[in-house]
Design a protein around this motif. Structure first.
Motif, short mmCIF file in Angstrom:
data_model
loop_
_atom_site.label_atom_id
_atom_site.label_comp_id
_atom_site.label_asym_id
_atom_site.label_seq_id
_atom_site.Cartn_x
_atom_site.Cartn_y
_atom_site.Cartn_z
N LEU A 56 -1.57 -2.77 0.26
CA LEU A 56 -2.42 -3.96 0.10
C LEU A 56 -3.36 -4.11 1.30
O LEU A 56 -4.57 -4.32 1.13
N PHE A 90 -13.76 -1.45 -9.05
CA PHE A 90 -13.30 -1.40 -7.64
C PHE A 90 -13.41 -2.75 -6.91
O PHE A 90 -12.70 -2.95 -5.93
N VAL A 140 -4.57 1.94 -11.68
CA VAL A 140 -4.87 3.10 -10.82
C VAL A 140 -6.10 3.84 -11.39
O VAL A 140 -6.22 4.01 -12.60
C1 HEM Z 1 -0.10 -1.02 -5.52
C2 HEM Z 1 -1.28 -1.17 -4.96
C3 HEM Z 1 -2.41 -0.19 -5.02
C4 HEM Z 1 -2.45 1.13 -5.43
C5 HEM Z 1 -1.30 1.95 -6.00
C6 HEM Z 1 -3.81 1.58 -5.27
C7 HEM Z 1 -4.27 2.85 -5.57
C8 HEM Z 1 -5.54 3.30 -5.31
C9 HEM Z 1 -5.98 4.67 -5.49
C10 HEM Z 1 -5.11 5.82 -5.99
C11 HEM Z 1 -7.29 4.73 -5.11
C12 HEM Z 1 -8.19 5.98 -5.09
C13 HEM Z 1 -8.27 6.47 -3.64
C14 HEM Z 1 -9.16 7.71 -3.48
O1 HEM Z 1 -10.37 7.63 -3.73
O2 HEM Z 1 -8.62 8.77 -3.10
C15 HEM Z 1 -7.69 3.40 -4.73
C16 HEM Z 1 -8.95 3.06 -4.28
C17 HEM Z 1 -9.32 1.80 -3.89
N1 HEM Z 1 -8.50 0.70 -3.80
FE1 HEM Z 1 -6.54 0.61 -4.27
N2 HEM Z 1 -4.57 0.55 -4.75
C18 HEM Z 1 -3.75 -0.54 -4.60
C19 HEM Z 1 -4.11 -1.78 -4.13
C20 HEM Z 1 -5.37 -2.15 -3.78
C21 HEM Z 1 -5.75 -3.48 -3.39
C22 HEM Z 1 -4.80 -4.68 -3.34
C23 HEM Z 1 -7.08 -3.43 -3.09
C24 HEM Z 1 -8.00 -4.50 -2.64
C25 HEM Z 1 -7.64 -5.67 -2.18
C26 HEM Z 1 -7.53 -2.08 -3.33
C27 HEM Z 1 -8.82 -1.64 -3.16
C28 HEM Z 1 -9.26 -0.36 -3.37
C29 HEM Z 1 -10.63 0.08 -3.18
C30 HEM Z 1 -11.81 -0.79 -2.74
C31 HEM Z 1 -10.66 1.44 -3.50
C32 HEM Z 1 -11.89 2.38 -3.43
C33 HEM Z 1 -11.83 3.11 -2.12
C34 HEM Z 1 -12.85 4.23 -2.05
O3 HEM Z 1 -12.85 5.10 -2.93
O4 HEM Z 1 -13.63 4.24 -1.07
N3 HEM Z 1 -6.46 -1.32 -3.73
N4 HEM Z 1 -6.61 2.56 -4.83
#
Ligand code: HEM
Length: 156
Positions: A56, A90, A140
């Motif tokens: 988180l 996102f 995801v």
């Molecule tokens: C159980 C919680 C979470 C899981 C399993 C998860 C999983 C993921 C995964 C697999 C990606 C792709 C990463 C990549 O490009 O290699 C991602 C990207 C992202 N996540 Fe999460 N996420 C979670 C929680 C959150 C939360 C709570 C936020 C925001 C408050 C968040 C914001 C983002 C953002 C902005 C990206 C894009 C990052 C980028 O590609 O530059 N995520 N997340």
């Protein structure tokens, strides 16, 4: 630094999924068999929650100042965030659904502290963890998802 944080966020997804799966199977078996709650269960649920909370924090950092962070990205002229699949996912769908999942994990783990019968503890934790896992699977950015797909493992 930024790449490392995204990679860690990506990798922790697997830690959460594995810990949740183990927590779900163990809670279900314990609920059905009527066994007592142990220090091992407490530790497992705690680690599941910690991994979710670290993800988180990393997620919030990504959302604010990441590659596509709200503070670091200019939405192209004429693009509406809610009408654009990428930004909507996102900036809205992924953060909101993941936040819900993390709250569910926290409530599930909280059962370990409650003065309730162990069978009820296991049953409630099982349900909260199961719903959290389903929400995570929905939120995801799996590689097969058009426009928003991301690698299965960091740096792939
Ligand atoms: C159980 C919680 C979470 C899981 C399993 C998860 C999983 C993921 C995964 C697999 C990606 C792709 C990463 C990549 O490009 O290699 C991602 C990207 C992202 N996540 Fe999460 N996420 C979670 C929680 C959150 C939360 C709570 C936020 C925001 C408050 C968040 C914001 C983002 C953002 C902005 C990206 C894009 C990052 C980028 O590609 O530059 N995520 N997340």
């Amino acid at each position: 630094m930024q790449t490392g944080l995204v990679h860690l966020h990506n990798f922790l997804r697997w830690v959460i999924i594995i810990l949740l799966l183990v927590s779900i199977f163990k809670s279900y078996a314990a609920w059905k068999s009527g066994r007592s709650f142990t220090a091992g269960d407490k530790r497992l649920w705690l680690f599941t929650m910690i991994s979710a909370h670290v993800t988180l924090l990393l997620g919030i950092a990504q959302l604010l100042v990441g590659r596509f962070g709200i503070l670091t990205t200019r939405v192209p002229e004429g693009v509406s965030v809610m009408k654009d699949k990428f930004f909507r996912f996102f900036w809205v769908e992924h953060p909101v659904l993941m936040l819900i999942a993390i709250v569910l994990i926290t409530i599930g783990r909280g059962q370990s502290k409650k003065a309730i019968p162990d069978t009820v503890k296991f049953k409630k934790a099982f349900l909260f963890f199961l719903i959290a896992l389903i929400v995570i699977f929905l939120a995801v950015p799996w590689p097969f998802r058009v426009e928003i797909g991301r690698p299965l493992f960091p740096g792939m």
